[in-house]
Structure formats: structure tokens, C-alpha cells
Design a protein around this motif. Structure first.
Motif, PDB file in Angstrom:
ATOM      1  N   TYR A   4       1.168  -1.476  -0.093  1.00 10.92           N
ATOM      2  CA  TYR A   4       0.189  -0.010  -0.246  1.00 10.92           C
ATOM      3  C   TYR A   4       0.717   1.302  -0.150  1.00 10.92           C
ATOM      4  CZ  TYR A   4      -2.584   3.948   2.040  1.00 10.92           C
ATOM      5  OH  TYR A   4      -3.665   4.563   2.441  1.00 10.92           O
ATOM      6  N   LYS A   5       0.042   1.906  -0.947  1.00 11.08           N
ATOM      7  CA  LYS A   5       1.526   3.479  -0.331  1.00 11.08           C
ATOM      8  C   LYS A   5       0.353   4.275  -1.170  1.00 11.08           C
ATOM      9  CE  LYS A   5       4.639   5.809  -3.567  1.00 11.08           C
ATOM     10  NZ  LYS A   5       5.357   6.603  -4.841  1.00 11.08           N
ATOM     11  N   ALA A   6       0.210   5.882   0.252  1.00 12.50           N
ATOM     12  CA  ALA A   6      -0.800   6.423   0.297  1.00 12.50           C
ATOM     13  C   ALA A   6      -1.121   7.590  -0.697  1.00 12.50           C
ATOM     14  CB  ALA A   6      -0.660   7.140   1.167  1.00 12.50           C
ATOM     15  N   PRO A   7      -1.792   7.498  -1.581  1.00 10.16           N
ATOM     16  CA  PRO A   7      -1.982   8.403  -3.182  1.00 10.16           C
ATOM     17  C   PRO A   7      -2.023   9.921  -2.446  1.00 10.16           C
ATOM     18  CG  PRO A   7      -4.328   8.068  -1.616  1.00 10.16           C
ATOM     19  CD  PRO A   7      -3.144   7.323  -1.052  1.00 10.16           C
ATOM     20  N   LEU A   8      -0.403  10.666  -1.747  1.00 10.05           N
ATOM     21  CA  LEU A   8      -0.197  11.483  -1.518  1.00 10.05           C
ATOM     22  C   LEU A   8      -0.327  12.537  -1.970  1.00 10.05           C
ATOM     23  CD1 LEU A   8       2.680  11.269   0.424  1.00 10.05           C
ATOM     24  CD2 LEU A   8       0.761  10.652   1.452  1.00 10.05           C
ATOM     25  N   ALA A  49       1.671   3.805   7.819  1.00 11.43           N
ATOM     26  CA  ALA A  49       0.632   2.671   7.272  1.00 11.43           C
ATOM     27  C   ALA A  49       1.529   1.495   5.716  1.00 11.43           C
ATOM     28  CB  ALA A  49      -0.440   3.834   6.575  1.00 11.43           C
ATOM     29  N   GLY A  50       2.538   2.412   5.030  1.00 17.72           N
ATOM     30  CA  GLY A  50       2.506   1.745   4.814  1.00 17.72           C
ATOM     31  C   GLY A  50       4.129   0.234   5.558  1.00 17.72           C
ATOM     32  N   GLU A  51       4.591   0.703   5.827  1.00 19.62           N
ATOM     33  CA  GLU A  51       5.785  -0.112   7.019  1.00 19.62           C
ATOM     34  C   GLU A  51       5.037  -0.927   8.196  1.00 19.62           C
ATOM     35  OE1 GLU A  51       8.800   2.849   8.125  1.00 19.62           O
ATOM     36  OE2 GLU A  51       8.990   3.681   5.309  1.00 19.62           O
ATOM     37  N   VAL A  52       4.200  -0.311   8.668  1.00 22.30           N
ATOM     38  CA  VAL A  52       3.720  -0.630   9.587  1.00 22.30           C
ATOM     39  C   VAL A  52       2.393  -1.579   9.752  1.00 22.30           C
ATOM     40  CG1 VAL A  52       3.414  -0.716  12.393  1.00 22.30           C
ATOM     41  CG2 VAL A  52       5.516   0.699  11.428  1.00 22.30           C
ATOM     42  N   ALA A  54       0.102  -1.670   7.009  1.00 27.23           N
ATOM     43  CA  ALA A  54      -0.061  -2.605   5.985  1.00 27.23           C
ATOM     44  C   ALA A  54       0.189  -3.741   6.262  1.00 27.23           C
ATOM     45  CB  ALA A  54       0.177  -1.892   4.368  1.00 27.23           C
ATOM     46  N   PRO A  55       1.641  -3.753   6.265  1.00 28.41           N
ATOM     47  CA  PRO A  55       1.474  -5.677   6.104  1.00 28.41           C
ATOM     48  C   PRO A  55       1.274  -6.204   7.414  1.00 28.41           C
ATOM     49  CG  PRO A  55       4.116  -4.478   6.438  1.00 28.41           C
ATOM     50  CD  PRO A  55       2.379  -3.480   6.367  1.00 28.41           C
ATOM     51  N   LEU A  56       0.410  -5.628   8.312  1.00 29.73           N
ATOM     52  CA  LEU A  56      -0.538  -6.311   9.149  1.00 29.73           C
ATOM     53  C   LEU A  56      -1.895  -7.090   8.626  1.00 29.73           C
ATOM     54  CD1 LEU A  56       0.386  -5.299  12.610  1.00 29.73           C
ATOM     55  CD2 LEU A  56       1.315  -7.059  11.291  1.00 29.73           C
ATOM     56  N   ASN A  57      -2.021  -6.263   7.395  1.00 32.69           N
ATOM     57  CA  ASN A  57      -3.315  -6.525   6.768  1.00 32.69           C
ATOM     58  C   ASN A  57      -4.017  -8.039   7.081  1.00 32.69           C
ATOM     59  OD1 ASN A  57      -5.970  -5.531   6.426  1.00 32.69           O
ATOM     60  ND2 ASN A  57      -5.857  -5.473   4.956  1.00 32.69           N
ATOM     61  N   ALA A  58      -3.277  -8.529   6.301  1.00 28.75           N
ATOM     62  CA  ALA A  58      -3.437 -10.359   6.149  1.00 28.75           C
ATOM     63  C   ALA A  58      -3.362 -10.778   7.295  1.00 28.75           C
ATOM     64  CB  ALA A  58      -2.293 -10.275   4.466  1.00 28.75           C
ATOM     65  N   ALA A 119      -4.929   1.201   4.585  1.00 33.53           N
ATOM     66  CA  ALA A 119      -3.874   0.180   5.013  1.00 33.53           C
ATOM     67  C   ALA A 119      -4.353  -1.046   5.855  1.00 33.53           C
ATOM     68  CB  ALA A 119      -2.773   0.840   5.519  1.00 33.53           C
ATOM     69  N   ASN A 120      -5.020  -0.451   7.274  1.00 33.70           N
ATOM     70  CA  ASN A 120      -5.699  -1.346   7.858  1.00 33.70           C
ATOM     71  C   ASN A 120      -6.890  -1.448   8.685  1.00 33.70           C
ATOM     72  OD1 ASN A 120      -5.918  -3.816   9.882  1.00 33.70           O
ATOM     73  ND2 ASN A 120      -3.592  -4.111   9.807  1.00 33.70           N
ATOM     74  N   MET A 121      -8.434  -1.219   7.972  1.00 36.81           N
ATOM     75  CA  MET A 121      -9.301  -1.085   7.891  1.00 36.81           C
ATOM     76  C   MET A 121     -10.490  -1.729   9.542  1.00 36.81           C
ATOM     77  SD  MET A 121     -13.061  -1.271   6.542  1.00 36.81           S
ATOM     78  CE  MET A 121     -14.931  -1.695   7.671  1.00 36.81           C
ATOM     79  N   ALA A 122      -9.212  -2.852  10.318  1.00 37.28           N
ATOM     80  CA  ALA A 122      -9.663  -4.083  11.802  1.00 37.28           C
ATOM     81  C   ALA A 122      -8.996  -2.764  12.321  1.00 37.28           C
ATOM     82  CB  ALA A 122      -9.834  -5.364  11.012  1.00 37.28           C
ATOM     83  N   PHE A 123      -7.819  -3.414  11.958  1.00 38.43           N
ATOM     84  CA  PHE A 123      -6.343  -1.425  12.965  1.00 38.43           C
ATOM     85  C   PHE A 123      -7.291  -0.595  13.631  1.00 38.43           C
ATOM     86  CE2 PHE A 123      -3.631   1.404  14.535  1.00 38.43           C
ATOM     87  CZ  PHE A 123      -2.844   0.361  15.403  1.00 38.43           C
ATOM     88  N   ALA A 124      -7.860   0.265  12.714  1.00 39.25           N
ATOM     89  CA  ALA A 124      -8.176   1.651  12.440  1.00 39.25           C
ATOM     90  C   ALA A 124      -9.801   1.739  13.181  1.00 39.25           C
ATOM     91  CB  ALA A 124      -8.341   2.026  10.680  1.00 39.25           C
TER      92      ALA A 124
END
Length: 598
Positions: A4-8, A49-52, A54-58, A119-124
Motif C-alpha cells: 500500500y502506498k498512500a496517494p499523497l 501505514a505502509g511500513e507498519v 499494511a503488512p499486518l492487514n492480511a 492500510a488496515n481497516m480492522a486496526f483503524a
């Protein structure tokens, strides 16, 4: 699974060109808000989001939250990620500095929230609900409650929840049965059961502050007899530390279609005599207070639709670039090509992208209006901005979540058969998105809110103000020397006309046949969403053209914005007249079949 890359770039464009970020420094309380500050925060949020996250989403989807006894264990990596999130100060981004927050405006919180959710909806979901609880306490809590709970909640050391739903009640909060008995010391004994409580129990923090709807003895029947209480998992000692365990517990976790890592709890209050709670605000006005939290949650859930659409789009584009299958239709004897070369795949990717951009633009414009309503020096502008926010909240919630599901479904389709296989990751976004149209009131509830509280109540005044603003943009498009802008103009104009007809229909039917008005609500909400999204895409096209003529900005990005705005108009705004017909002419026929014929 793609990164995931934030659409800055798109976020920064929307903030500056559509949401009016440059105006913020002129408003009381926003003097320190600058483009440099915003860019720095977005850059850090994107990295985290990208480094911490997003990798936990799956990982979270696969492992889920675990329940044993009355304890909930979050997915592997969750606690460490939350600790980093808390220590970085992200929880207090938009909270009052009086309690340790940074006091930044809703507009910035909106784009940062999108990043977390993508990045991770369940976390957010956890910090989202905490923020809502903070704002409800800020609005109506006593000084004693604020001092007791807010510093730890703003810091993220404690989290918060919203306890509305009960097994027999569902969305009908008038049927709430949870009881609150007053005690001699001024507290209350809470007894009852609540369901669907997101992060009602977890291992991320050492205390959880539940906001619970309950009835006092002899309270009036219905929604006018509901009060709101702060009920902590652990009672708080005089020194602010967690003390004795309160009489509340999680009795089970729901097994869900998606967001597996977000614990959805059944909560029992008072199995051993009663949980200690504290009244927030006035007695029997709990639903009014809860709506402070609920309206913010509805906007936040709308952002979930946007965020999952962004993540599904990135995932689909990455797959389409890598997946080699078939031949270019124009070169049948050539080599096999990535599927992104196939016209129908391109059509789907463009639909995903332009709808995501439209949702982002509309959400940010609504967030900016919220900030104007709270900070602008002119009272008339504050009032006008609040009317716009009130009108748009059900649209953002309803339209963005419905569209998020559509976009996530297209993402599965881009993957073909592999999209139906869990290992590719495309299915998770669709499963996670499915709850968003139900969270905080179904789409029908949002649509009923739109036609009743927002259109019929003021005779369509707020809606017609938006239609007038759209008309001004149509005039600008017609005066443009850009072919894309001129092509958008008639489609946007026909959408505005459909909105006007729909508004007039609701105002008339509300008095004549309210059942017909309610049958028109859903297509009208979708019409409002599509047209208002197109309105913002049209404004984006005009801004892109202006910057290109001035030789400013990234020409590649700006030309792409013109194309996506045109594609949105061709593919989505073109649907507006049909939705208008469905709302105004199709409502009555949907009620004509006898009940026994179903």
C-alpha cells in the motif's frame, strides 16, 4: 498481496485546490495550519501505514482476534503496532490541546484517517471509535469526567467504544432495555447486554471506556427515555490509574464475513450486581448526545468505503500490470500481454480510479466545511457551512460505502478467477467493505435521514444551495477552452436537474404520501452522491486546467486528472437522469405489489 502506498499527490491536490487548505491560516484556532505542516504529517502517516499497518492487514484477516474466558487477544503484531501508533501521538491528532491533543482540523484528520483505513481497516476501527467517544465526552461530559478519562484517551493509553445495539433492538434504539439505577454516591448501576461492540474487549490498552445507552427508572418510553453513561472496564483510582475491575465482560465474539482482526463483542453489564457507570450530560438525553458520536462515526465509515476502494484499486492495478494473459486485440499475432492492455480491464480500472478520486474529493470538501462551520469568523458562513455538512453526512456515508463495495467487487473481477482465491488478497477488500453499508445505520437509514431531516425539514433549501453551486461550476466548464471540461458540462447540468426534480418530489410527497417518499430515498441518495462526486471532479478538472495553463504543478498528474474527471462524467454522471427517474417515477411502483405476493 500488493504493497500500500498512500496517494499523497491526489490528497495534496484535493486539499489545496478543492478544500481550500490555504484559507485555514486566516481562521481563529487554525493559524498554525500550513501546507508544509500538512505535507509533513501526511508523509509520516504514509510511511507508518505502509511500513507498519499494511503488512499486518492480511495477518489480521487470516489470524483474527481470539476469545478465551472473557479475554480477547488481538492478532499477531497488533499490540506492537498499536504501541507505536500511540507513542507517535496519532490518536490525539484532532483532539483538544487542553487534554494533550494537537488540535488539528478535521480536514487533516480526514486524509490521515483514510490512510489508516486503507492500510488496515480492522486496526483503524479502534482509534476511530476512541475519537468519537472523546468528542462525545468533550461536548457533554462534566469537568470531572473529562479530567478522569480524556487525558488517557487522547494519549491512546485507553480506548473508547459506543454501546447502542441490543439483541432485541437492532437499529430501533427506542427498544433499548439496558437499565441504570442511581446510587447514593452519584454513580449508577448498569445492567443489560449489548451486541456488535467493536473493540469492546482487547489487549491493546489497560482500560476501555464504554459509552453505554441505558434507561433510568421511570424514564419516558421510546427514544426520549434514553440516557448515556461512561462505564469503564476498570474503575479509576484517585491517582488516575486503573483500579478494581468493573462488573462488565465480553461473553463472546461474533464470527464475521470480514474485518476478522477487529473484535466484535457481545458485552454483558451487571452479571454480579451492576456495573458502575457515570451519567454523561442530562438524563433522558442520551440519544441526542450519542448522535454527536454517531454523526462523526457515519462520516468516518464513509471514509472506510473510500479507503477500501483505494486499496482495492492499487491491488487491482498491480495485478493487471503483472498478469500476462491473451493478446492485444489490435495485434492478434503479437506476444501475450499484461491484462492491463485489454480494453475491458482498462475500463474497470478507470471506473475504480475515478470513483475513488470523486469520493476523496467530496469527503475532503465536507470536512473543510465542518472546519469552516467551527472556525470561520463570519457567522453566516458558519451557518451555511454547517447546513452543507448536515446535508452531506448521509451522502458521504451512504454513497461512499455503496461505491466502496462496487469498487472492491470490480477489483475481484479484474483478477478473474484468481480474485475468488483468498491468497491473492482481492477478496478481503470486498469482504471487509461489506459491513460498511450496515455500520452506523444501513444505507436505507442514511437515505431516510437525507430525505427527512435534511431535505423535507427545510423545504429543500440546503439541497438547492448545493444545486446552485453546481450550476456555477457548469457555467465555468462551458466557458473553458478545454475539451474535457466542456464535455463534462452538459452531463453535470443534467445531474443537477435530476437533483432538483428529486428534491421537489420529496418535498411534495413528504406531505402527500410519506411511504412513496421513503421508497424514493435510496435512488435519491445515490443520485446525490454521484452528482456531488461529479461536481467535485468537475472542479478538479477546472483546477487542473488552470494549473496547466499557468505552467505549474506536475503536468502528468494534472492531465491524468482531466482524463479521470471526463471518465467519471461519461461513465457515472450519465447515470443521473436514470436515477432521477427511479426516484421520482419508480417509487410508487415499488410499493404496488401486495405484501402477500412476495
Amino acid at each position: 498481496m500488493s504493497d500500500y502506498k498512500a496517494p499523497l499527490a491526489d490528497m495534496q491536490f484535493v486539499l489545496r485546490e478543492l478544500a481550500g487548505l490555504d484559507d485555514y491560516a486566516q481562521w481563529p484556532g487554525c493559524e498554525d495550519v500550513s501546507a508544509d505542516l500538512v505535507d509533513a504529517i501526511l508523509d509520516e502517516a504514509g510511511k507508518f501505514a505502509g511500513e507498519v499497518l499494511a503488512p499486518l492487514n492480511a495477518v489480521g484477516d487470516r489470524e483474527g482476534a481470539k476469545f478465551a474466558g472473557d479475554a480477547v487477544t488481538t492478532a499477531p503484531g497488533w499490540r506492537a503496532a498499536y504501541t507505536q501508533f500511540r507513542e507517535a501521538g496519532w490518536t490525539g491528532l484532532a483532539c483538544s490541546p487542553d487534554y494533550g491533543g494537537q488540535g488539528l482540523p478535521m480536514l487533516l484528520y480526514t486524509v490521515v484517517s483514510e490512510i489508516w483505513k486503507s492500510a488496515n481497516m480492522a486496526f483503524a476501527l479502534c482509534p476511530m471509535l476512541t475519537n468519537g467517544a472523546i468528542n462525545a465526552l468533550m461536548a457533554r461530559g462534566s469537568d470531572a469526567l473529562k479530567d478522569r478519562y480524556l487525558p488517557k484517551m487522547v494519549s491512546g493509553e485507553w480506548t473508547g467504544t459506543m454501546n447502542l445495539t441490543e439483541p432485541q433492538a437492532g437499529s430501533d434504539l427506542a427498544a433499548v432495555r439496558t437499565r441504570a439505577e442511581p446510587q447514593a454516591d452519584g454513580s449508577y448501576r448498569i445492567t443489560g447486554q449489548k451486541i456488535f461492540i467493536t473493540y469492546g474487549e482487547h489487549d491493546l490498552t489497560d482500560n476501555i471506556i464504554h459509552l453505554v445507552l441505558a434507561r433510568l427508572p421511570n424514564a419516558p418510553e421510546g427514544v426520549k427515555g434514553i440516557s448515556l453513561f461512561a462505564v469503564p472496564k476498570f474503575l479509576v483510582n484517585d491517582d488516575g490509574t486503573p483500579g478494581a475491575r468493573n462488573d462488565l465482560r465480553c461473553v463472546s465474539l461474533e464470527h464475521k464475513l470480514g474485518i476478522h482482526a477487529s473484535p466484535t463483542c457481545v458485552m454483558a453489564y451487571g452479571d454480579n450486581g451492576g456495573a458502575t457507570g457515570y451519567l454523561i450530560g442530562e438524563a433522558n438525553r442520551g440519544l441526542e448526545i450519542m448522535f454527536i458520536m454517531m454523526n462523526e462515526a457515519r462520516f468516518a465509515v464513509g471514509l472506510e468505503g473510500l479507503a477500501l476502494a483505494e486499496r482495492a484499486t492499487q491491488h487491482a492495478v498491480a495485478y493487471a500490470r503483472d498478469r500476462v494473459q491473451g493478446f492485444d486485440v489490435a495485434e492478434k499475432n503479437g506476444a501475450r500481454v499484461p491484462i492491463i492492455r485489454h480494453p475491458d480491464v482498462r475500463r474497470m480500472l478507470m471506473l475504480m480510479r475515478c470513483q475513488t478520486e470523486a469520493m476523496r474529493a467530496l469527503a475532503c470538501v465536507v470536512a473543510a466545511a465542518h472546519d469552516r462551520a467551527h472556525h470561520h469568523a463570519d457567522a453566516a458562513e458558519r451557518e451555511r457551512s454547517q447546513a452543507f455538512v448536515d446535508l452531506m453526512i448521509p451522502v458521504v456515508k451512504g454513497w461512499c460505502t455503496e461505491t466502496g463495495i462496487d469498487v472492491a467487487s470490480l477489483g475481484v473481477q479484474v483478477h478473474g478467477g484468481m480474485g475468488y482465491i483468498e491468497e491473492t488478497g482481492a477478496a478481503q477488500y470486498l469482504r471487509d467493505a461489506r459491513i460498511t453499508t450496515i455500520y452506523e445505520g444501513t444505507t436505507a437509514i442514511q437515505a431516510n435521514d437525507l430525505i427527512g431531516r435534511k431535505i423535507a425539514r427545510d423545504g429543500g433549501a440546503a439541497a438547492r444551495a448545493v444545486i446552485a453551486d453546481i450550476g456555477n461550476v457548469v457555467a465555468e466548464l462551458l466557458a473553458s477552452d478545454d475539451a474535457h471540461c466542456r464535455a463534462i458540462a452538459p452531463l453535470l447540468a443534467s445531474g443537477a436537474d435530476a437533483m432538483e426534480r428529486g428534491t421537489a418530489f420529496i418535498c411534495a410527497q413528504w406531505a402527500q404520501d410519506i411511504r412513496v417518499a421513503h421508497a424514493a430515498a435510496f435512488p435519491l441518495l445515490r443520485l446525490f452522491g454521484i452528482v456531488c462526486g461529479g461536481w467535485q471532479m468537475a472542479r478538479a478538472a477546472l483546477a487542473a486546467q488552470r494549473l496547466l495553463k499557468a505552467g505549474e504543478g506536475d503536468a502528468g498528474f494534472l492531465n491524468a486528472k482531466l482524463v479521470t474527471a471526463r471518465a467519471y462524467a461519461d461513465q457515472l454522471l450519465s447515470q443521473a437522469p436514470a436515477l432521477g427517474h427511479a426516484a421520482t417515477s419508480g417509487a410508487a411502483s415499488s410499493l404496488q405489489l401486495p405484501e402477500e405476493s412476495f
